[in-house]
Design an enzyme around this catalytic site. Structure first.
Site, short mmCIF file in Angstrom:
data_model
loop_
_atom_site.label_atom_id
_atom_site.label_comp_id
_atom_site.label_asym_id
_atom_site.label_seq_id
_atom_site.Cartn_x
_atom_site.Cartn_y
_atom_site.Cartn_z
N ASN A 1 0.61 -1.15 0.39
CA ASN A 1 -0.03 -0.03 -0.44
C ASN A 1 1.02 1.21 -0.26
O ASN A 1 1.97 1.24 0.51
CB ASN A 1 -0.64 0.16 1.19
CG ASN A 1 -0.60 -0.13 2.73
OD1 ASN A 1 0.84 -0.57 2.74
ND2 ASN A 1 -0.96 0.53 3.53
N ILE A 2 0.52 2.44 -0.80
CA ILE A 2 1.10 3.59 -0.53
C ILE A 2 0.24 4.79 -0.67
O ILE A 2 -0.44 5.16 -1.31
CB ILE A 2 1.69 3.49 -2.24
CG1 ILE A 2 2.33 2.55 -2.84
CG2 ILE A 2 2.58 4.77 -1.91
CD1 ILE A 2 3.17 2.57 -3.64
N GLU A 3 0.17 5.52 0.42
CA GLU A 3 -0.88 6.19 0.90
C GLU A 3 -0.06 7.58 0.51
O GLU A 3 1.39 7.58 0.27
CB GLU A 3 -0.83 5.84 2.61
CG GLU A 3 -1.49 5.02 3.27
CD GLU A 3 -1.29 4.49 4.85
OE1 GLU A 3 -0.82 5.45 5.51
OE2 GLU A 3 -1.59 3.79 4.72
N GLU B 1 -3.03 -4.30 -3.26
CA GLU B 1 -3.33 -5.97 -4.23
C GLU B 1 -2.83 -5.00 -5.69
O GLU B 1 -2.83 -5.32 -6.30
CB GLU B 1 -4.53 -5.75 -4.17
CG GLU B 1 -4.91 -6.86 -3.04
CD GLU B 1 -5.43 -6.06 -1.58
OE1 GLU B 1 -4.49 -4.85 -0.96
OE2 GLU B 1 -6.23 -6.73 -0.60
N CYS C 1 -10.42 -4.97 -0.46
CA CYS C 1 -11.31 -3.64 -0.42
C CYS C 1 -11.79 -4.63 -2.00
O CYS C 1 -11.58 -4.60 -2.51
CB CYS C 1 -10.77 -2.50 -0.12
SG CYS C 1 -9.94 -2.00 -1.81
N1 THU Z 1 -5.16 -1.64 2.34
C1 THU Z 1 -5.18 -2.06 1.46
O1 THU Z 1 -3.70 -2.03 0.99
N2 THU Z 1 -5.28 -3.05 0.62
C2 THU Z 1 -7.15 -3.77 1.14
O2 THU Z 1 -7.20 -4.28 0.51
C3 THU Z 1 -7.30 -2.88 2.50
C4 THU Z 1 -6.74 -1.06 3.14
C5 THU Z 1 -4.26 0.25 3.19
C6 THU Z 1 -5.43 0.88 2.13
C7 THU Z 1 -4.68 2.23 3.60
O3 THU Z 1 -2.89 2.07 2.61
C8 THU Z 1 -4.20 0.91 4.65
O4 THU Z 1 -4.84 0.14 4.11
C9 THU Z 1 -5.63 1.65 5.42
O5 THU Z 1 -6.81 1.16 5.66
#
Ligand code: THU
Length: 130
Positions: free
Chosen positions: A42-44, A55, A90
């Site tokens: 994940n890249i915020e 994903e 998600c």
């Molecule tokens: N996140 C994912 O990388 N994949 C998912 O399927 C659900 C959520 C990440 C997004 C965000 O950076 C962190 O989890 C919290 O929501």
């Protein structure tokens, strides 16, 4: 590829997670039909809604290299070093996966192996816009 091994790749991918806002590290390991593995994290972003999930990072890496056939994805997520609690993809990621993967595509979580259709029994597809 053994499912446990693919899950280990997902856990390893969490090390690259850029999650300074949520502190929730997610890693994904996408297995191609040819047996290659593309990982993603994940890249915020400070503009929160620009965040990309692990994903989708993995899928976009593979597709951008011309690969569109996949057999499984493993996902691991945690705000600690304990990845035993399942991290379910998600809805946005399920939709992106459904573009390339059939109902029997395997989703490997910490507690077992699922099918894409377990999480997304119906999806919007190219058929809907004909
Ligand atoms: N996140 C994912 O990388 N994949 C998912 O399927 C659900 C959520 C990440 C997004 C965000 O950076 C962190 O989890 C919290 O929501």
């Amino acid at each position: 590829m053994i499912f446990d091994e693919l899950f280990d790749f997902a856990v390893k991918a969490t090390e690259k997670s850029y999650s300074k806002y949520s502190g929730f590290r997610v890693g994904a390991a996408l297995l191609t039909a040819q047996g290659r593995i593309f990982t993603g994290c994940n890249i915020e972003n400070a503009s929160y809604s620009m965040t990309v999930c692990a994903e989708r990072t993995a899928v976009f890496k593979a597709v951008s290299e011309g690969i569109t056939e996949f057999s499984a994805i493993a996902v691991a997520g945690s705000s600690t070093d304990d990845f035993s609690k399942p991290c379910v993809p998600c809805g946005a990621c399920l939709q992106v996966l459904s573009e390339f993967c059939g109902k029997d595509f395997q989703v490997i979580l910490s507690d077992g192996v699922y099918r894409l259709s377990d999480f997304l029994p119906y999806s919007f597809s190219g058929e809907n816009i004909k």
